[in-house]
Motif scaffolding. Structure first.
Motif, PDB file in Angstrom:
ATOM      1  N   GLY A  44       0.825  -1.208   0.000  1.00 32.88           N
ATOM      2  CA  GLY A  44       0.000   0.000   0.000  1.00 32.88           C
ATOM      3  C   GLY A  44       0.853   1.249   0.000  1.00 32.88           C
ATOM      4  O   GLY A  44       2.058   1.215   0.258  1.00 32.88           O
ATOM      5  N   ILE A  45       0.201   2.374  -0.289  1.00 28.18           N
ATOM      6  CA  ILE A  45       0.857   3.678  -0.265  1.00 28.18           C
ATOM      7  C   ILE A  45      -0.049   4.643   0.488  1.00 28.18           C
ATOM      8  O   ILE A  45      -1.215   4.338   0.756  1.00 28.18           O
ATOM      9  CB  ILE A  45       1.137   4.217  -1.680  1.00 28.18           C
ATOM     10  CG1 ILE A  45      -0.176   4.365  -2.466  1.00 28.18           C
ATOM     11  CG2 ILE A  45       2.118   3.312  -2.422  1.00 28.18           C
ATOM     12  CD1 ILE A  45      -0.019   5.058  -3.810  1.00 28.18           C
ATOM     13  N   GLU A  92      -3.200  11.247  -8.319  1.00 26.71           N
ATOM     14  CA  GLU A  92      -2.738  10.645  -7.065  1.00 26.71           C
ATOM     15  C   GLU A  92      -3.857   9.855  -6.409  1.00 26.71           C
ATOM     16  O   GLU A  92      -3.641   8.735  -5.921  1.00 26.71           O
ATOM     17  CB  GLU A  92      -2.228  11.717  -6.104  1.00 26.71           C
ATOM     18  CG  GLU A  92      -1.723  11.138  -4.783  1.00 26.71           C
ATOM     19  CD  GLU A  92      -1.275  12.185  -3.783  1.00 26.71           C
ATOM     20  OE1 GLU A  92      -0.553  11.829  -2.850  1.00 26.71           O
ATOM     21  OE2 GLU A  92      -1.659  13.365  -3.937  1.00 26.71           O
ATOM     22  N   ALA A  93      -5.074  10.410  -6.409  1.00 25.58           N
ATOM     23  CA  ALA A  93      -6.213   9.701  -5.825  1.00 25.58           C
ATOM     24  C   ALA A  93      -6.439   8.378  -6.534  1.00 25.58           C
ATOM     25  O   ALA A  93      -6.670   7.334  -5.891  1.00 25.58           O
ATOM     26  CB  ALA A  93      -7.466  10.573  -5.915  1.00 25.58           C
ATOM     27  N   ARG A  94      -6.364   8.394  -7.850  1.00 26.99           N
ATOM     28  CA  ARG A  94      -6.565   7.175  -8.629  1.00 26.99           C
ATOM     29  C   ARG A  94      -5.497   6.138  -8.280  1.00 26.99           C
ATOM     30  O   ARG A  94      -5.795   4.942  -8.125  1.00 26.99           O
ATOM     31  CB  ARG A  94      -6.532   7.511 -10.122  1.00 26.99           C
ATOM     32  CG  ARG A  94      -6.919   6.361 -11.028  1.00 26.99           C
ATOM     33  CD  ARG A  94      -7.001   6.814 -12.483  1.00 26.99           C
ATOM     34  NE  ARG A  94      -8.042   7.829 -12.663  1.00 26.99           N
ATOM     35  CZ  ARG A  94      -7.808   9.108 -12.897  1.00 26.99           C
ATOM     36  NH1 ARG A  94      -6.556   9.560 -12.969  1.00 26.99           N
ATOM     37  NH2 ARG A  94      -8.795   9.956 -13.051  1.00 26.99           N
ATOM     38  N   ARG A  95      -4.260   6.590  -8.132  1.00 26.62           N
ATOM     39  CA  ARG A  95      -3.167   5.662  -7.826  1.00 26.62           C
ATOM     40  C   ARG A  95      -3.347   5.038  -6.439  1.00 26.62           C
ATOM     41  O   ARG A  95      -3.133   3.836  -6.254  1.00 26.62           O
ATOM     42  CB  ARG A  95      -1.828   6.405  -7.911  1.00 26.62           C
ATOM     43  CG  ARG A  95      -0.608   5.540  -7.632  1.00 26.62           C
ATOM     44  CD  ARG A  95       0.666   6.265  -8.043  1.00 26.62           C
ATOM     45  NE  ARG A  95       1.852   5.517  -7.669  1.00 26.62           N
ATOM     46  CZ  ARG A  95       2.595   5.778  -6.605  1.00 26.62           C
ATOM     47  NH1 ARG A  95       2.268   6.790  -5.797  1.00 26.62           N
ATOM     48  NH2 ARG A  95       3.655   5.050  -6.329  1.00 26.62           N
ATOM     49  N   VAL A  96      -3.757   5.848  -5.451  1.00 31.57           N
ATOM     50  CA  VAL A  96      -3.990   5.326  -4.105  1.00 31.57           C
ATOM     51  C   VAL A  96      -5.087   4.264  -4.124  1.00 31.57           C
ATOM     52  O   VAL A  96      -4.948   3.190  -3.518  1.00 31.57           O
ATOM     53  CB  VAL A  96      -4.356   6.474  -3.137  1.00 31.57           C
ATOM     54  CG1 VAL A  96      -4.848   5.912  -1.802  1.00 31.57           C
ATOM     55  CG2 VAL A  96      -3.152   7.380  -2.912  1.00 31.57           C
ATOM     56  N   LEU A  97      -6.174   4.535  -4.838  1.00 28.44           N
ATOM     57  CA  LEU A  97      -7.279   3.575  -4.897  1.00 28.44           C
ATOM     58  C   LEU A  97      -6.870   2.309  -5.645  1.00 28.44           C
ATOM     59  O   LEU A  97      -7.251   1.196  -5.257  1.00 28.44           O
ATOM     60  CB  LEU A  97      -8.494   4.223  -5.563  1.00 28.44           C
ATOM     61  CG  LEU A  97      -9.173   5.318  -4.734  1.00 28.44           C
ATOM     62  CD1 LEU A  97     -10.181   6.082  -5.585  1.00 28.44           C
ATOM     63  CD2 LEU A  97      -9.846   4.736  -3.499  1.00 28.44           C
ATOM     64  N   GLU A  98      -6.094   2.458  -6.700  1.00 27.75           N
ATOM     65  CA  GLU A  98      -5.663   1.290  -7.474  1.00 27.75           C
ATOM     66  C   GLU A  98      -4.773   0.371  -6.653  1.00 27.75           C
ATOM     67  O   GLU A  98      -4.890  -0.858  -6.731  1.00 27.75           O
ATOM     68  CB  GLU A  98      -4.940   1.735  -8.741  1.00 27.75           C
ATOM     69  CG  GLU A  98      -5.866   2.306  -9.800  1.00 27.75           C
ATOM     70  CD  GLU A  98      -5.113   2.837 -11.006  1.00 27.75           C
ATOM     71  OE1 GLU A  98      -3.869   2.978 -10.925  1.00 27.75           O
ATOM     72  OE2 GLU A  98      -5.769   3.129 -12.024  1.00 27.75           O
ATOM     73  N   ILE A  99      -3.886   0.947  -5.856  1.00 19.95           N
ATOM     74  CA  ILE A  99      -2.946   0.139  -5.082  1.00 19.95           C
ATOM     75  C   ILE A  99      -3.571  -0.338  -3.775  1.00 19.95           C
ATOM     76  O   ILE A  99      -3.551  -1.533  -3.461  1.00 19.95           O
ATOM     77  CB  ILE A  99      -1.653   0.928  -4.814  1.00 19.95           C
ATOM     78  CG1 ILE A  99      -0.911   1.184  -6.134  1.00 19.95           C
ATOM     79  CG2 ILE A  99      -0.753   0.190  -3.816  1.00 19.95           C
ATOM     80  CD1 ILE A  99       0.279   2.102  -6.016  1.00 19.95           C
ATOM     81  N   ASP A 100      -4.148   0.584  -3.022  1.00 16.90           N
ATOM     82  CA  ASP A 100      -4.594   0.251  -1.664  1.00 16.90           C
ATOM     83  C   ASP A 100      -5.900  -0.520  -1.634  1.00 16.90           C
ATOM     84  O   ASP A 100      -6.121  -1.318  -0.705  1.00 16.90           O
ATOM     85  CB  ASP A 100      -4.757   1.532  -0.844  1.00 16.90           C
ATOM     86  CG  ASP A 100      -3.424   2.187  -0.516  1.00 16.90           C
ATOM     87  OD1 ASP A 100      -2.386   1.707  -1.009  1.00 16.90           O
ATOM     88  OD2 ASP A 100      -3.417   3.178   0.235  1.00 16.90           O
ATOM     89  N   VAL A 142      -8.659  10.264   0.698  1.00 15.93           N
ATOM     90  CA  VAL A 142      -8.670   9.195  -0.301  1.00 15.93           C
ATOM     91  C   VAL A 142      -8.076   7.922   0.287  1.00 15.93           C
ATOM     92  O   VAL A 142      -8.589   6.812   0.066  1.00 15.93           O
ATOM     93  CB  VAL A 142      -7.918   9.627  -1.568  1.00 15.93           C
ATOM     94  CG1 VAL A 142      -7.889   8.497  -2.583  1.00 15.93           C
ATOM     95  CG2 VAL A 142      -8.571  10.858  -2.180  1.00 15.93           C
ATOM     96  N   TYR A 143      -7.013   8.066   1.051  1.00 13.39           N
ATOM     97  CA  TYR A 143      -6.423   6.918   1.759  1.00 13.39           C
ATOM     98  C   TYR A 143      -7.469   6.279   2.670  1.00 13.39           C
ATOM     99  O   TYR A 143      -7.622   5.054   2.694  1.00 13.39           O
ATOM    100  CB  TYR A 143      -5.217   7.401   2.555  1.00 13.39           C
ATOM    101  CG  TYR A 143      -4.546   6.342   3.400  1.00 13.39           C
ATOM    102  CD1 TYR A 143      -3.701   5.400   2.818  1.00 13.39           C
ATOM    103  CD2 TYR A 143      -4.724   6.303   4.785  1.00 13.39           C
ATOM    104  CE1 TYR A 143      -3.064   4.438   3.594  1.00 13.39           C
ATOM    105  CE2 TYR A 143      -4.102   5.355   5.556  1.00 13.39           C
ATOM    106  CZ  TYR A 143      -3.273   4.417   4.963  1.00 13.39           C
ATOM    107  OH  TYR A 143      -2.650   3.458   5.739  1.00 13.39           O
ATOM    108  N   ALA A 144      -8.212   7.111   3.415  1.00 12.70           N
ATOM    109  CA  ALA A 144      -9.247   6.586   4.304  1.00 12.70           C
ATOM    110  C   ALA A 144     -10.335   5.873   3.511  1.00 12.70           C
ATOM    111  O   ALA A 144     -10.833   4.812   3.926  1.00 12.70           O
ATOM    112  CB  ALA A 144      -9.849   7.715   5.140  1.00 12.70           C
ATOM    113  N   ALA A 145     -10.710   6.437   2.380  1.00 14.84           N
ATOM    114  CA  ALA A 145     -11.721   5.795   1.543  1.00 14.84           C
ATOM    115  C   ALA A 145     -11.256   4.421   1.079  1.00 14.84           C
ATOM    116  O   ALA A 145     -12.019   3.446   1.089  1.00 14.84           O
ATOM    117  CB  ALA A 145     -12.041   6.681   0.347  1.00 14.84           C
ATOM    118  N   ALA A 146      -9.989   4.333   0.668  1.00  8.25           N
ATOM    119  CA  ALA A 146      -9.445   3.054   0.225  1.00  8.25           C
ATOM    120  C   ALA A 146      -9.425   2.041   1.362  1.00  8.25           C
ATOM    121  O   ALA A 146      -9.797   0.872   1.180  1.00  8.25           O
ATOM    122  CB  ALA A 146      -8.035   3.257  -0.325  1.00  8.25           C
TER     123      ALA A 146
END
Length: 258
Positions: free
Chosen positions: A89-90, A104-112, A157-161
């Motif tokens: 995760g990131i 950045e939001a898209r990348r966080v959701l894709e990974i996390d 966004v991290y929290a959403a993921a």
């Protein structure tokens, strides 16, 4: 004889703080390891320090093919997959929601989030097949966050993921509760890993002051140590812990108590 003697354990994000700690923890308890990380050199370096049978495969968890390949590697190398720790995760930039760049939001959701989905999508069928064949399925431990249980200002966004990871965990656990696959999530608060070190560096203030700001809402007034989180991961994966599934275990210094 260790708790995981002879078990095959797959760990993603294995070269980072929690992943490295988990690899060492399972190895000390007799497991065979399948390790993955996006940092190929760090992954190879870690494998070289472990005194157990280990297979490695570098790649990006946001690529679904990696998850499929990791399960295949576990089966080809060790014959089965007993435990998976979905840890890769990131974290996002520490800013208010409108300041988060969309890429950045898209990348966080894709990974996390999607990274955990892809992992479980391929891990669960293998564990179910094993359960049908010999009555021994497996356990999945997803690394979420206390930000997956409560709001996290400036980490929206991290929290959403991470809320999504908890949702995936609970839903899949209910789906497979009678099919030999236990699925739980570990939800740590800030832990002394590279993510916290990075926050301290960019804060521009002394470490003590930065950590005080970071832990202002933590009743214990400190960050978690890696070993404390690893204890919870091993507990969730332990085959003796056979009646716990669908649980989001907070390791948060008391955040959830207030």
């Amino acid at each position: 004889m260790g708790r995981f003697d002879g078990a095959t354990v797959l760990i993603t994000g294995a070269a980072g703080g929690l992943g490295r700690g988990a690899a060492k923890g399972f190895a000390a308890e007799g497991a065979k390891l399948v390790l993955s990380d996006i940092d190929e050199k760090a992954l190879a370096d870690l494998a070289g320090t472990l005194q157990v049978e280990t297979a490695i495969l570098a790649g990006n968890i946001a690529d679904e093919a990696l998850s499929e390949d990791l399960v295949r590697l576990a089966v080809e190398k060790f014959g089965r997959l007993d435990i998976a720790v979905n840890n890769a995760g990131i974290v996002q930039s520490f800013v208010r929601l409108p300041q988060v760049e969309s890429d950045e939001a898209r990348r966080v959701l894709e990974i996390d989030l999607l990274g955990v989905f892809y992992a479980m999508k391929h891990q669960i069928p293998q564990m179910e097949r094993q359960f049908k064949a010999n009555g021994k399925g497996g356990a999945i431990v997803n690394i979420a966050s206390v930000a997956g249980l409560v709001g996290a200002p400036k980490l929206s966004v991290y929290a959403a993921a991470k809320h999504g990871v908890v949702g995936l965990t609970k839903s899949a656990a209910a789906e497979y509760a009678t099919k030999g696959v236990r699925i739980n999530a570990i939800c740590p608060a800030h832990t002394r890993t590279a993510m916290v070190d990075g926050f301290v560096r960019v804060s521009g203030v002394p470490e003590e002051e930065a950590l005080a700001e970071l832990t202002r809402g933590v009743p214990m007034k400190r960050v978690a140590e890696v070993e404390e989180v690893i204890t919870a991961i091993l507990f969730a994966a332990d085959p003796a812990n056979s009646f716990m599934t669908g649980h989001a275990l907070a390791v948060d210094g008391g955040v959830g108590a207030i």
